[in-house]
Design a protein around this motif. Structure first.
Motif, PDB file in Angstrom:
ATOM      1  N   TYR A 180      42.203  49.150  54.153  1.00 17.88           N
ATOM      2  CA  TYR A 180      41.946  47.871  53.504  1.00 17.88           C
ATOM      3  C   TYR A 180      42.471  46.725  54.367  1.00 17.88           C
ATOM      4  O   TYR A 180      43.466  46.896  55.087  1.00 17.88           O
ATOM      5  N   SER A 347      39.821  47.546  43.980  1.00 22.06           N
ATOM      6  CA  SER A 347      38.650  46.673  44.055  1.00 22.06           C
ATOM      7  C   SER A 347      38.612  45.683  42.894  1.00 22.06           C
ATOM      8  O   SER A 347      38.154  44.551  43.044  1.00 22.06           O
ATOM      9  N   GLN A 363      33.419  41.085  39.572  1.00 18.29           N
ATOM     10  CA  GLN A 363      34.827  41.402  39.349  1.00 18.29           C
ATOM     11  C   GLN A 363      35.310  40.780  38.042  1.00 18.29           C
ATOM     12  O   GLN A 363      35.996  41.424  37.235  1.00 18.29           O
TER      13      GLN A 363
END
Length: 389
Positions: A180, A347, A363
């Protein structure tokens, strides 16, 4: 030297495996590159699932955990200036326990000493030999001399950078990895926790987590780019950044203090397949890594060694190798489920520099789904508290 099982690594995975095997009457020796103080100095998370607590009970290393651990029946999600509680216990009938990994390691060290089992610390140049045949061998240097341990099996519990997985020919395994573009800047402080339960915050400036080690010691994290240096973060800068990512009530009640420890942990997802190579078995971080968002790392390791100890016990007690033969397949099913959940939580709550407007709205919609749907909350809760080992 001769033993039945040689364990590489004296972190919580190796120590728990050694204790479970010792309780079953299976001789084992642990070989560790570092000193005991170095091992205890590793600051890690400590959210324990019920199955991990049960494994520590089986190992005879849960007395202090039950006295000092903090049972948690829920978590809080924070975004858009509001906090929303997810009642883990009401949704699943289970809870988690907050108890630092350092304390788990300390308890397992004490239990191993009481059992009289042997741990070799500060072993240099550890190398593994013959695990593709019937006579595995562990070789190391200590006090200027080379030593060898002959054994029946080797358990590689020495972490992501350890020698165990590196000893396997690359052609014999597949490795899956996602790195990440950010890490967690963490601060440990002798200050009362912000709340009675963990607070996971999603903010336009990035993710934050308010956690604790005890009723008087807190652990806080903020998401930072992977290029950040811990030296550039003063205590004042950290606390100001954390406040900016919390809801107004939390920001006003946050108690700050000098950092006892400050570090940046990179985030990655990683799985090695398979977990068995002849008479070498991988467990814990040697086999898999998860981002810490889902609190799965230590719990996956505990599940690995609980399964491996049961399989080895069946092999020695009943001359039944079936569980050893299926160890890799069985554990990988559980590992990939935990990888999925940890990826999903990461995420859901973090900010990605390359995210477009559509991704941001998705999101937000997913966060709103969590607080508006009992089914969505239950799915999160079931994954967070974990399944029985």
């Amino acid at each position: 030297m001769r033993t039945q099982v040689a364990i590489i690594g004296a972190g919580p995975a190796g120590l728990l495996l050694g204790q479970l095997l010792g309780k079953a009457g299976i001789d084992n020796i642990i070989v560790e590159q570092r000193s005991p103080d170095y091992v205890l100095g590793r600051i890690r998370a400590g959210i324990l699932e019920c199955g991990t607590v049960q494994a520590l009970e089986r190992a005879g290393a849960a007395a202090r955990l039950h006295d000092e651990g903090l049972p948690h029946e829920g978590i809080e999600l924070s975004w858009h200036g509001r906090r929303h509680r997810i009642d883990l216990h009401a949704l699943t009938g289970r809870k988690v326990t907050v108890y630092g990994q350092t304390e788990v390691t300390r308890d397992l060290m004490a239990a191993r000493e009481a059992l009289g089992a042997r741990t070799i610390y500060e072993a240099d140049g550890v190398s593994l030999h013959g695990f593709d045949g019937e006579r595995p061998l562990v070789r190391y240097r200590k006090d200027g001399s080379t030593h060898e341990i002959a054994c029946d099996y080797i358990a590689g519990c020495d972490g992501f950078h350890g020698v165990s997985r590196q000893s396997v020919p690359p052609a014999s395994m597949r490795q899956f990895e996602r790195v990440y573009p950010f890490g967690w800047l963490g601060v440990l402080s002798d200050t009362p926790p912000l709340a009675d339960e963990l607070v996971y915050a999603s903010h336009e400036r990035g993710f934050a987590l308010c956690s604790m080690r005890s009723r008087t010691r807190s652990r806080y994290y903020v998401q930072v780019p992977s290029s950040e240096r811990v030296e550039d973060w003063s205590d004042e800068r950290f606390w100001n950044e954390l406040r900016s990512r919390l809801d107004p009530q939390a920001a006003a009640s946050l108690q700050t203090g000098p950092a006892l420890e400050k570090s940046i942990a990179p985030l990655r997802s990683f799985v090695c397949e398979p977990l068995r190579f002849g008479r070498l078995f991988l467990a814990g971080d040697a086999a898999h890594i998860v981002p810490p968002t889902g609190a799965k790392g230590l719990n996956l390791a505990a599940g690995d060694v609980a399964s491996l100890s049961d399989a080895l016990t069946a092999r020695y007690r009943d001359n039944d190798p079936a569980a050893l033969d299926t160890y890799s397949e069985t554990r990988l099913r559980r590992i990939w489920k935990a990888e999925r959940f940890s990826w999903w939580m990461t995420s859901l709550l973090h900010r990605f520099a390359d995210a477009d407007g559509f991704s941001s709205r998705i999101q937000q919609a997913e966060l709103e789904e969590l607080v508006g749907s009992e089914a969505a909350c239950r799915a999160l809760a079931e994954n967070y508290v974990g399944q029985p080992l």
